[in-house]
Design a protein around this motif. Structure first.
Motif, PDB file in Angstrom:
ATOM      1  N   ALA A  55      17.269  15.821   4.344  1.00  0.00           N
ATOM      2  CA  ALA A  55      18.294  15.943   3.313  1.00  0.00           C
ATOM      3  C   ALA A  55      17.732  15.680   1.917  1.00  0.00           C
ATOM      4  N   ALA A  56      16.554  15.074   1.845  1.00  0.00           N
ATOM      5  CA  ALA A  56      15.962  14.779   0.535  1.00  0.00           C
ATOM      6  C   ALA A  56      15.778  16.056  -0.276  1.00  0.00           C
ATOM      7  N   ALA A  57      15.567  17.182   0.396  1.00  0.00           N
ATOM      8  CA  ALA A  57      15.401  18.451  -0.316  1.00  0.00           C
ATOM      9  C   ALA A  57      16.698  18.848  -1.007  1.00  0.00           C
ATOM     10  N   GLU A  58      17.815  18.696  -0.279  1.00  0.00           N
ATOM     11  CA  GLU A  58      19.124  19.013  -0.844  1.00  0.00           C
ATOM     12  C   GLU A  58      19.444  18.068  -2.011  1.00  0.00           C
ATOM     13  N   VAL A  59      19.136  16.780  -1.831  1.00  0.00           N
ATOM     14  CA  VAL A  59      19.413  15.799  -2.888  1.00  0.00           C
ATOM     15  C   VAL A  59      18.589  16.126  -4.138  1.00  0.00           C
TER      16      VAL A  59
ATOM     17  N   PRO B  92       8.175  12.347   1.837  1.00  0.00           N
ATOM     18  CA  PRO B  92       7.366  13.577   1.770  1.00  0.00           C
ATOM     19  C   PRO B  92       8.215  14.797   1.406  1.00  0.00           C
ATOM     20  N   VAL B  93       9.447  14.869   1.941  1.00  0.00           N
ATOM     21  CA  VAL B  93      10.335  15.995   1.638  1.00  0.00           C
ATOM     22  C   VAL B  93      10.721  15.971   0.159  1.00  0.00           C
ATOM     23  N   LEU B  94      11.051  14.764  -0.321  1.00  0.00           N
ATOM     24  CA  LEU B  94      11.439  14.616  -1.726  1.00  0.00           C
ATOM     25  C   LEU B  94      10.278  15.027  -2.635  1.00  0.00           C
ATOM     26  N   GLN B  95       9.097  14.543  -2.284  1.00  0.00           N
ATOM     27  CA  GLN B  95       7.901  14.833  -3.084  1.00  0.00           C
ATOM     28  C   GLN B  95       7.638  16.340  -3.149  1.00  0.00           C
ATOM     29  N   THR B  96       7.688  16.988  -1.998  1.00  0.00           N
ATOM     30  CA  THR B  96       7.391  18.423  -1.932  1.00  0.00           C
ATOM     31  C   THR B  96       8.427  19.224  -2.719  1.00  0.00           C
ATOM     32  N   THR B  97       9.705  18.857  -2.546  1.00  0.00           N
ATOM     33  CA  THR B  97      10.757  19.614  -3.231  1.00  0.00           C
ATOM     34  C   THR B  97      10.662  19.443  -4.738  1.00  0.00           C
ATOM     35  N   LEU B  98      10.472  18.182  -5.173  1.00  0.00           N
ATOM     36  CA  LEU B  98      10.384  17.924  -6.610  1.00  0.00           C
ATOM     37  C   LEU B  98       9.167  18.621  -7.214  1.00  0.00           C
ATOM     38  N   ALA B  99       8.049  18.570  -6.487  1.00  0.00           N
ATOM     39  CA  ALA B  99       6.834  19.221  -6.994  1.00  0.00           C
ATOM     40  C   ALA B  99       7.067  20.718  -7.154  1.00  0.00           C
TER      41      ALA B  99
ATOM     42  N   ILE C  98       7.629  13.520 -11.551  1.00  0.00           N
ATOM     43  CA  ILE C  98       8.816  13.706 -12.390  1.00  0.00           C
ATOM     44  C   ILE C  98       8.806  12.819 -13.630  1.00  0.00           C
ATOM     45  N   GLY C  99       7.702  12.166 -13.926  1.00  0.00           N
ATOM     46  CA  GLY C  99       7.617  11.343 -15.139  1.00  0.00           C
ATOM     47  C   GLY C  99       8.465  10.098 -15.064  1.00  0.00           C
TER      48      GLY C  99
ATOM     49  N   ASP D 264       0.827  -1.209   0.000  1.00  0.00           N
ATOM     50  CA  ASP D 264       0.000   0.000   0.000  1.00  0.00           C
ATOM     51  C   ASP D 264       0.864   1.263   0.000  1.00  0.00           C
ATOM     52  N   ASN D 265       2.062   1.152   0.597  1.00  0.00           N
ATOM     53  CA  ASN D 265       2.921   2.335   0.699  1.00  0.00           C
ATOM     54  C   ASN D 265       3.584   2.706  -0.621  1.00  0.00           C
ATOM     55  N   PHE D 266       3.425   1.855  -1.642  1.00  0.00           N
ATOM     56  CA  PHE D 266       3.979   2.199  -2.958  1.00  0.00           C
ATOM     57  C   PHE D 266       3.282   3.426  -3.551  1.00  0.00           C
ATOM     58  N   VAL D 267       2.125   3.802  -3.014  1.00  0.00           N
ATOM     59  CA  VAL D 267       1.452   5.019  -3.519  1.00  0.00           C
ATOM     60  C   VAL D 267       2.356   6.242  -3.351  1.00  0.00           C
ATOM     61  N   HIS D 268       3.227   6.207  -2.330  1.00  0.00           N
ATOM     62  CA  HIS D 268       4.124   7.344  -2.129  1.00  0.00           C
ATOM     63  C   HIS D 268       5.190   7.393  -3.233  1.00  0.00           C
ATOM     64  N   LEU D 269       5.605   6.215  -3.698  1.00  0.00           N
ATOM     65  CA  LEU D 269       6.547   6.163  -4.818  1.00  0.00           C
ATOM     66  C   LEU D 269       5.846   6.605  -6.098  1.00  0.00           C
TER      67      LEU D 269
END
Lengths: 310, 245
Positions: free
Chosen positions: B230-234, A299-306, A215-216, A203-208
């Motif tokens: 750190a995910a933001a920096e990466v 969540p941090v990665l998602q927010t930054t990329l978005a 990012i396509g 179920d947690n794959f929804v985050h991936l």
């Protein structure tokens, strides 16, 4: 000197960017390649004319190229390609085609080439655990991995010759079954985000998936995840007994980096690893390693990329 | 009665560490097994026999040590085991020419193989043999059905295709949802007694020669971070340093 011939890689009815990389690889073998574009509509080939370094483009026009049949494609391309060394992309389909064309011409095929030095070609063997360099003595068919050679720049203009060809189709497609998801397959994607058993639950794959959609990217999985959870299909599996991938960017989340997984993705251009275990072997292969749980990092990665995509 | 051949190859155990000594891989201390995808090919060959009748022959090329994978195939249920006797390396042209001559001699009608061997990863043998035999071929199939003919499922752009395959043909097998059967005691006993039919074939010289094996270039140490923030920096580095976003 014999010719070098590039078979253009076609995706979604247009010439795929890896074709320009094949032109660079062909130049490393010597000379300016002829680019053959398998197509049903010759206008598709026009885009190849601007690849700098191509000496000539041949639009190989045939109904055979409507969908892939190994026998049909090999015979139709063989009929119009001059003698010489032929380069294809190293996608599963193009490797299959390369093998058939080579056999048809009674020459050898060298697959998954990642380096060319004169007549010497290097490919990964033993799932990337070693490299093998071979020397060619005469013409061959060579498949070249994506994202290894620089793309030849555009801006050139060479002639496009339209040549009708025909081949003997051996199989018949009964039906196409579209993928349930609109997302790219890992074998086709330039960015892949994969989850392992560290994701805790399918179920947690929804985050991936959310990041993939931002990012396509395609969503992949480790063998452990596929074997553990029925909801994660084998088609997502990256690694030995799964798919070998070579994307520009591979993001491994909750994947420890078992040797079978590394086998399928270690040649990715950039690797990001997110794992809570600082000793996980995946970190030895990562360009960017983040020691953290996925719950903290995604969540941090998602927010930054978005934010970057907006 | 279909004459079914399944190609099997002996390769280093995929969990084994590969060592390069001098300019060649040193496999002397490595356990050898049947290449994993070949196990799916054996399974499909046996399913074919069960569906239509016929006989299954497992065929390999190698030295006497490769008899082990033939015996493994026999234990799972193939009828006959044949080895083309050869030591040393061959390019695809020499190898396929030799195998094709034996396929003709055996009267093969359908050939199954793994989608690629775990050592080279090339996947050239199946389609190459089909071309030499003038046969149809489909590679990387994930499902096979026997409904009068052979129908396979193989990846196609954007999904999968269901494809009718005429006989004769070569079909290379991916894992898909296939479950492979395990040998039973009776099969193992029969395999012990089974004789390998060894064929001597003149193999033409290769035009592609191995120059060297090397270890993959070591990757320079990457940047490492602690904590999810750190995910933001990466993400920024992926855009500004790696230029991949």
């Amino acid at each position: 000197m014999t010719e070098t011939i590039v078979i253009a890689e076609i995706a979604k009815g247009t010439i795929h960017a890896t074709t320009s990389e094949l032109v660079t690889a062909a130049q490393a073998l010597g000379g300016s390649p002829i680019v053959i574009v398998p197509c049903t509509d010759a206008s598709v080939a026009d885009a190849a004319a601007s690849i700098q370094g191509a000496s000539k483009v041949i639009a190989a026009k045939s109904d055979v190229f409507n969908h892939y049949d190994a026998a049909g494609w090999a015979s139709a391309i063989d009929a119009i390609a001059p003698a010489g060394t032929i380069l294809t992309s190293a996608t599963p389909q193009s490797k299959d085609l390369a093998a058939r064309i080579a056999a048809r011409r009674n020459i050898s095929v060298v697959q998954d080439v990642v380096a060319i030095d004169g007549n010497q070609l290097t490919s990964p063997v033993y799932s990337g655990k070693a490299m093998q360099t071979v020397a060619l003595d005469g013409p061959a068919v060579i498949s070249v991995r994506a994202n290894v050679f620089d793309a030849a720049p555009s801006g050139g203009s060479c002639d496009v010759a339209v040549v009708d060809t025909t081949g003997n189709m051996a199989t018949a497609v009964q039906e196409f079954m579209a993928r349930a998801s609109q997302r790219l397959d890992v074998a086709e994607a330039n960015i892949i985000i994969s989850g392992g058993r560290g994701m805790g639950s399918p179920d947690n794959f929804v985050h991936l998936e959310a990041i993939a959609d931002t990012i396509g990217a395609a969503v992949g999985a480790s063998r452990a995840a596929v074997d553990t959870w029925e909801a994660i299909p084998h088609s997502m599996q990256v690694g030995q007994t799964g798919k070998t991938v070579n994307p520009n960017l591979y993001i491994a989340v909750g994947i420890s980096g078992a040797i079978q997984h590394l086998a399928g993705m270690r040649s990715s251009k950039y690797i990001v690893a997110i794992n809570k275990d600082a000793d996980a072997p995946i970190f030895q292969h990562a360009d960017y390693g983040i020691v953290a749980t996925w719950e903290e990092a995604l969540p941090v990665l998602q927010t930054t990329l978005a934010g970057m995509m907006a | 009665m279909v004459n079914i051949i399944v190609l099997v190859k002996q390769v280093p155990d995929t969990n084994a560490k590969i060592v390069v000594s001098g300019d060649r891989v040193d496999l002397s201390a490595v356990k050898k097994v049947m290449s994993p995808y070949d196990e799916f090919a054996v399974e499909v060959a046996l399913q074919h026999r069960e569906a239509t009748g016929g006989e299954v022959t497992a065929l390999t090329l190698g030295g006497a040590g490769a008899d082990k994978v033939l015996k493994d195939a026999k234990a799972i249920g193939v009828d006959h085991i044949v080895r083309i006797d050869s030591d040393g390396d061959h390019d695809s042209n020499s190898l396929q020419t030799a195998i094709a001559s034996v396929l003709s001699e055996l009267g093969a009608e359908v050939v199954y193989c793994g989608k690629s061997a775990a050592d080279t990863g090339a996947g050239s043998t199946g389609p190459g043999l089909a071309e030499r035999m003038g046969w149809a071929s489909v590679s990387n199939v994930t499902a096979v059905a026997f409904d009068g003919g052979i129908t396979v499922v193989a990846p196609s752009e954007g999904g999968d295709a269901r494809i009718s395959v005429p006989i004769p043909a070569v079909i290379s097998c991916d894992k898909g949802n296939m479950k492979v059967r395990k040998p039973n005691v009776k099969g193992i006993m029969q395999a012990k007694k089974a004789k390998v039919d060894v064929k001597s074939v003149a193999i033409q010289p290769s035009s592609v020669a191995i120059v060297a094996h090397t270890m993959p270039p070591a990757k320079p140490a990457g940047k490492s971070y602690e904590g999810g923030a750190a995910a933001a920096e990466v993400a920024r580095l992926l855009r500004d340093e790696a230029n991949v976003i």
